[in-house]
Every structure is written in structure tokens, then in C-alpha cells.
Design a protein around this motif. Sequence first.
Motif, PDB file in Angstrom:
ATOM      1  N   VAL A   9       1.061  -1.240   0.272  1.00 16.06           N
ATOM      2  CA  VAL A   9       0.234   0.341  -0.220  1.00 16.06           C
ATOM      3  C   VAL A   9       0.742   1.320   0.139  1.00 16.06           C
ATOM      4  CG1 VAL A   9      -1.902   1.079   0.723  1.00 16.06           C
ATOM      5  CG2 VAL A   9      -1.517  -1.307   1.790  1.00 16.06           C
ATOM      6  N   ALA A  10       1.101   1.964  -0.944  1.00 14.08           N
ATOM      7  CA  ALA A  10       1.497   2.834  -1.313  1.00 14.08           C
ATOM      8  C   ALA A  10       0.727   4.670  -0.530  1.00 14.08           C
ATOM      9  CB  ALA A  10       2.335   3.388  -2.466  1.00 14.08           C
ATOM     10  N   ILE A  11       1.270   5.194   0.765  1.00 17.28           N
ATOM     11  CA  ILE A  11       0.168   5.929   0.417  1.00 17.28           C
ATOM     12  C   ILE A  11       0.847   7.061   0.152  1.00 17.28           C
ATOM     13  CG2 ILE A  11      -0.869   6.976   2.855  1.00 17.28           C
ATOM     14  CD1 ILE A  11      -0.370   3.505   4.136  1.00 17.28           C
ATOM     15  N   ASN A  12       0.233   8.410   0.066  1.00 23.62           N
ATOM     16  CA  ASN A  12       0.555   9.950  -0.557  1.00 23.62           C
ATOM     17  C   ASN A  12       0.379  10.965   0.882  1.00 23.62           C
ATOM     18  OD1 ASN A  12       1.089  12.077  -1.295  1.00 23.62           O
ATOM     19  ND2 ASN A  12       0.066  11.239  -3.309  1.00 23.62           N
ATOM     20  N   HIS A  13       1.048  10.868   1.279  1.00 19.80           N
ATOM     21  CA  HIS A  13       0.349  11.347   2.919  1.00 19.80           C
ATOM     22  C   HIS A  13       0.311  12.987   2.537  1.00 19.80           C
ATOM     23  CE1 HIS A  13       1.514   7.589   5.834  1.00 19.80           C
ATOM     24  NE2 HIS A  13       2.641   7.944   4.800  1.00 19.80           N
ATOM     25  N   SER A  40       0.562   1.171   6.924  1.00 19.80           N
ATOM     26  CA  SER A  40       0.500  -0.121   6.686  1.00 19.80           C
ATOM     27  C   SER A  40       1.073  -1.066   6.982  1.00 19.80           C
ATOM     28  CB  SER A  40       0.009   0.433   5.054  1.00 19.80           C
ATOM     29  OG  SER A  40       1.520  -0.043   4.452  1.00 19.80           O
ATOM     30  N   TYR A  41       1.156  -2.443   7.108  1.00 17.27           N
ATOM     31  CA  TYR A  41       1.451  -3.274   7.907  1.00 17.27           C
ATOM     32  C   TYR A  41       1.928  -4.377   6.626  1.00 17.27           C
ATOM     33  CZ  TYR A  41       0.337  -1.117  12.145  1.00 17.27           C
ATOM     34  OH  TYR A  41      -0.106  -0.808  13.536  1.00 17.27           O
ATOM     35  N   ASP A  42       2.450  -5.559   6.692  1.00 14.91           N
ATOM     36  CA  ASP A  42       2.534  -6.856   5.988  1.00 14.91           C
ATOM     37  C   ASP A  42       1.281  -7.682   5.837  1.00 14.91           C
ATOM     38  OD1 ASP A  42       2.802  -7.715   7.865  1.00 14.91           O
ATOM     39  OD2 ASP A  42       5.047  -8.276   7.368  1.00 14.91           O
ATOM     40  N   ARG A  43       0.451  -7.095   5.989  1.00 17.01           N
ATOM     41  CA  ARG A  43      -0.822  -8.432   6.236  1.00 17.01           C
ATOM     42  C   ARG A  43      -1.851  -8.127   4.386  1.00 17.01           C
ATOM     43  NH1 ARG A  43      -0.995  -7.080  11.284  1.00 17.01           N
ATOM     44  NH2 ARG A  43      -2.716  -5.748  11.341  1.00 17.01           N
ATOM     45  N   CYS A  44      -1.210  -6.728   3.116  1.00 14.91           N
ATOM     46  CA  CYS A  44      -1.653  -6.656   2.518  1.00 14.91           C
ATOM     47  C   CYS A  44      -2.330  -7.693   1.362  1.00 14.91           C
ATOM     48  CB  CYS A  44      -1.487  -5.156   1.556  1.00 14.91           C
ATOM     49  SG  CYS A  44      -1.863  -4.970   0.222  1.00 14.91           S
ATOM     50  N   ILE A  45      -2.984  -7.848   0.803  1.00 13.10           N
ATOM     51  CA  ILE A  45      -3.777  -9.053   0.274  1.00 13.10           C
ATOM     52  C   ILE A  45      -4.199  -9.007  -0.953  1.00 13.10           C
ATOM     53  CG2 ILE A  45      -4.591 -10.634   1.785  1.00 13.10           C
ATOM     54  CD1 ILE A  45      -7.331  -9.838   1.223  1.00 13.10           C
ATOM     55  N   ALA A  46      -3.727  -7.683  -1.488  1.00 18.33           N
ATOM     56  CA  ALA A  46      -4.458  -7.176  -2.883  1.00 18.33           C
ATOM     57  C   ALA A  46      -5.862  -6.511  -3.062  1.00 18.33           C
ATOM     58  CB  ALA A  46      -2.957  -7.475  -3.816  1.00 18.33           C
ATOM     59  N   CYS A  47      -6.550  -6.703  -2.125  1.00 20.10           N
ATOM     60  CA  CYS A  47      -7.532  -6.707  -2.334  1.00 20.10           C
ATOM     61  C   CYS A  47      -8.599  -5.115  -3.411  1.00 20.10           C
ATOM     62  CB  CYS A  47      -8.714  -6.850  -1.554  1.00 20.10           C
ATOM     63  SG  CYS A  47      -9.233  -5.873  -0.096  1.00 20.10           S
ATOM     64  N   PHE A  48      -7.392  -4.113  -2.992  1.00 17.77           N
ATOM     65  CA  PHE A  48      -7.819  -3.056  -3.492  1.00 17.77           C
ATOM     66  C   PHE A  48      -8.738  -2.104  -3.404  1.00 17.77           C
ATOM     67  CE2 PHE A  48      -5.140  -5.026  -6.362  1.00 17.77           C
ATOM     68  CZ  PHE A  48      -4.396  -4.133  -7.023  1.00 17.77           C
ATOM     69  N   ALA A  49      -9.274  -2.482  -1.895  1.00 21.98           N
ATOM     70  CA  ALA A  49     -10.309  -2.212  -1.609  1.00 21.98           C
ATOM     71  C   ALA A  49     -10.461  -0.497  -0.567  1.00 21.98           C
ATOM     72  CB  ALA A  49     -11.253  -3.239   0.664  1.00 21.98           C
ATOM     73  N   CYS A  50      -9.240  -0.261  -0.522  1.00 23.57           N
ATOM     74  CA  CYS A  50      -8.758   1.313  -0.234  1.00 23.57           C
ATOM     75  C   CYS A  50      -8.496   2.129  -0.711  1.00 23.57           C
ATOM     76  CB  CYS A  50      -7.858   0.467   1.213  1.00 23.57           C
ATOM     77  SG  CYS A  50      -6.237  -0.146   0.173  1.00 23.57           S
ATOM     78  N   GLU A  51      -8.346   1.465  -2.171  1.00 23.67           N
ATOM     79  CA  GLU A  51      -7.647   2.288  -3.020  1.00 23.67           C
ATOM     80  C   GLU A  51      -9.241   2.710  -3.577  1.00 23.67           C
ATOM     81  OE1 GLU A  51      -4.813   1.127  -6.184  1.00 23.67           O
ATOM     82  OE2 GLU A  51      -6.386   1.516  -7.516  1.00 23.67           O
ATOM     83  N   ARG A  52      -9.696   1.813  -3.882  1.00 21.82           N
ATOM     84  CA  ARG A  52     -11.197   2.574  -4.416  1.00 21.82           C
ATOM     85  C   ARG A  52     -11.924   3.374  -3.709  1.00 21.82           C
ATOM     86  NH1 ARG A  52     -15.440  -2.415  -5.212  1.00 21.82           N
ATOM     87  NH2 ARG A  52     -17.187  -1.084  -6.318  1.00 21.82           N
ATOM     88  N   TYR A  53     -11.838   3.006  -2.212  1.00 20.34           N
ATOM     89  CA  TYR A  53     -12.766   3.643  -1.590  1.00 20.34           C
ATOM     90  C   TYR A  53     -12.167   5.423  -0.667  1.00 20.34           C
ATOM     91  CZ  TYR A  53     -16.687   0.495  -1.757  1.00 20.34           C
ATOM     92  OH  TYR A  53     -17.669  -0.408  -2.024  1.00 20.34           O
ATOM     93  N   CYS A  54     -10.819   5.260  -0.719  1.00 17.68           N
ATOM     94  CA  CYS A  54     -10.212   7.192  -0.792  1.00 17.68           C
ATOM     95  C   CYS A  54     -11.127   7.957  -1.664  1.00 17.68           C
ATOM     96  CB  CYS A  54      -9.255   6.253  -0.678  1.00 17.68           C
ATOM     97  SG  CYS A  54      -7.401   7.794  -0.445  1.00 17.68           S
ATOM     98  N   PRO A  55     -11.654   8.505  -0.570  1.00 14.00           N
ATOM     99  CA  PRO A  55     -12.071  10.463  -1.154  1.00 14.00           C
ATOM    100  C   PRO A  55     -10.859  11.385  -1.552  1.00 14.00           C
ATOM    101  CG  PRO A  55     -13.267   9.550   0.929  1.00 14.00           C
ATOM    102  CD  PRO A  55     -12.038   8.869   0.775  1.00 14.00           C
ATOM    103  N   ASP A  56      -9.827  10.858  -1.316  1.00 15.58           N
ATOM    104  CA  ASP A  56      -8.641  11.797  -1.547  1.00 15.58           C
ATOM    105  C   ASP A  56      -7.547  10.717  -2.561  1.00 15.58           C
ATOM    106  OD1 ASP A  56     -10.103  13.969   0.152  1.00 15.58           O
ATOM    107  OD2 ASP A  56      -9.263  12.652   1.612  1.00 15.58           O
ATOM    108  N   LEU A  57      -7.553  10.012  -3.141  1.00 17.55           N
ATOM    109  CA  LEU A  57      -6.142   9.701  -4.252  1.00 17.55           C
ATOM    110  C   LEU A  57      -5.385   9.153  -3.446  1.00 17.55           C
ATOM    111  CD1 LEU A  57      -7.937  12.305  -6.279  1.00 17.55           C
ATOM    112  CD2 LEU A  57      -7.626  10.298  -7.350  1.00 17.55           C
ATOM    113  N   ALA A  58      -5.332   9.077  -2.365  1.00 20.45           N
ATOM    114  CA  ALA A  58      -3.760   9.303  -2.002  1.00 20.45           C
ATOM    115  C   ALA A  58      -3.849   7.606  -1.257  1.00 20.45           C
ATOM    116  CB  ALA A  58      -4.494   9.510   0.237  1.00 20.45           C
ATOM    117  N   ILE A  59      -4.044   6.603  -1.711  1.00 20.93           N
ATOM    118  CA  ILE A  59      -3.947   5.394  -1.556  1.00 20.93           C
ATOM    119  C   ILE A  59      -3.430   4.833  -3.004  1.00 20.93           C
ATOM    120  CG2 ILE A  59      -4.389   2.601  -1.120  1.00 20.93           C
ATOM    121  CD1 ILE A  59      -5.601   4.147   0.969  1.00 20.93           C
TER     122      ILE A  59
END
Lengths: 73, 249
Positions: A9-13, A40-59
Motif C-alpha cells: 500500500v503506497a500512501i501519499n501522506h 500499513s503493515y505487511d498483511r496486504c492481500i491486494a483486494c484494492f478496497a482501500c484504493e477504491r474507497y479513498c476519497p482523496d486519491l491518497a492510496i
Amino acid sequence: MARQRKGEVAINHNYCKRCNICPQFCPTKNLEIVGGKLVSYDRCIACFACERYCPDLAIEVVKIYHVETTPAG
Amino acid sequence: MEDTMRFKRFLKEENLPTPWCPGCGNGQILKSACQAFEELNFDKRQVVIVSGIGCAGRSAGFFDMDSVHTAHGRAIPVAEGIKTANENLKVVVLSGDGDLLGIGGNHLLHATRRNTPISIICYSNEIYGMTGGQVSPTTRLNTKTVTTPEGNKDCPVNVQAIIKAHNCFYARSTTFHLAHLKKSIIEALRHPGLSFVDVICQCIVNNGRRVGFKDAFEMLMYYKNNYKINDNTELLKENEIGITRWTSA
């Protein structure tokens, strides 16, 4: 065998506003707000839920492709 | 860049981050609109974005395309003018419910009458968010706002009836159902006449907190539990979202 992480998960702070949507959508509790910062920790399963629902294009989720190795013999 | 982020080419990245509050649904709609443009493979020079005043009106500034930020309520007349001047352009109106239905309600009525081929995406957050949470034309009955501390006594405007009365395209979606929202916007952009997408989005800071939601996620879960998708109907019920069937008369 430890579960391998499937994405990063690449987060744009600069864009993130800590609205607390993505930590609650994450099915593996991989994201968390610690001390006013999204981590973000190391449990990502690449489901893209965070990227889809992020309102600020940060993820941005980057998939990690593991090369399958079969033991010899 | 991953394939899923290719829609960012429609946005001016130097203008980001967006000025909206944490948890606001406007960003999700902005993103879905860009994804729809990406899916339809639009040329940047063939699309014009028009927006009015309000929180949602800020969205025209983020597009790396020709965009107009118009006077309050006058987004639709400007869009109609652009379309009349150059028929090859795809004109998309992105604006809020207060702007399109409150101040510009008359223009919406007459745009549907003329059936001008423009696409309207309405950010329906059921409140005047930018000015602090006053009652808006889409606020539900008995909702507490700044100007109605004992609950809203007037019934909300029936947008669907206005649009369907002149046989235009109407779709309703929410910010929880993002795949459905993208599909609705794509269908609206493909429609030959006037198309209207009513997107129910969360305003946590000025509406949700007063109503009793803790955070934006709770509002999204409310949309998940409260709205059912029904794409095979001519008239949507109050708790349904979907793309209404359109017959060319």
C-alpha cells in the motif's frame, strides 16, 4: 509457512486526511491510524478496497507477484 | 503506475489534495467520473466540465481539461450554451444538489424540456455543506439541520419525476456502490439526450454528525444496508438505486 504479502500500500501522506474509511474497509486490518498518521503493515492481500474507497486519491496498491518455486525431486 | 490509477491523467495533480473535509464523498464521485472517462477512452480536448458553486462546484478545478466554474445555479445554461456552440464537444456538468435543484432548479426543468444532449452528475449530499449545514431541497423529512433544529417539515424534491416527466435518462447511485456508480456514469455519457445521475454522497462534517453518524464509514454502511440495486425498472422507489429504463418515444 508465513503468509506472503500480495501487495504493497503506497500512501501519499500529503493527500491523506485521516478520515478513517480505509482502516475499516480493510479485511485484514492492514491499515491503521497511529498518532495521526496512516500506516500499513505487511498483511496486504491486494483486494484494492482501500484504493477504491479513498476519497482523496491518497492510496495506491501495488501488486507483488511471487515467483512460484517447486522443490526439486 | 498501475492500470487502476490510469484515470489520474484527467486530473491536475498540482491542484490536489482536494479541499474537501475528511471523509467527504465528493472525492469518490470525482474519481468515478474520471474512471468513466478512462473507460470510454475520451480525448481530453473533446470534453468540457462545467460546475456551479458549492463544495461540489470545486470539482471543475481539478480536471486537466477545459472546465468552467460558473455562477451559482447557472451550470446548466452555460453547459447548454457550450453544446449549442460546438456540437462535437461532450459537456459534463458536475455540481451539487443545492446548486442544481435549489438555485438552478428552473434551469434544470427547462434543460430537460429541451432535452439538450449534456450529462449532469449531481452530488446529492442532502445539505448545504459549504455554508455550514442549512436545509437543502433534497434534505429528508424530519432531518435536523442548522436551520431546522426540530426536524425538516417539508418533503424533499422528487428529482426523478422532474427528469422522467420529459423522458430523459435518470440514474441514482451512492458512494458505497462504486462499481454501480461508474456504470451509471458510463451509461449517462453514452446517452444521446440529457442524462442525469443522482449520486447520494456522505457529508459527515455538516450533516452526518448532526444526524448521529460517528464517521464516514458508518454513513457508507448505512447506504449499503438501506439501498437495493434495481436496474430493471422505469421508476425507482425511495430506497432503491439503479439505472431507469429509458424508452425512445
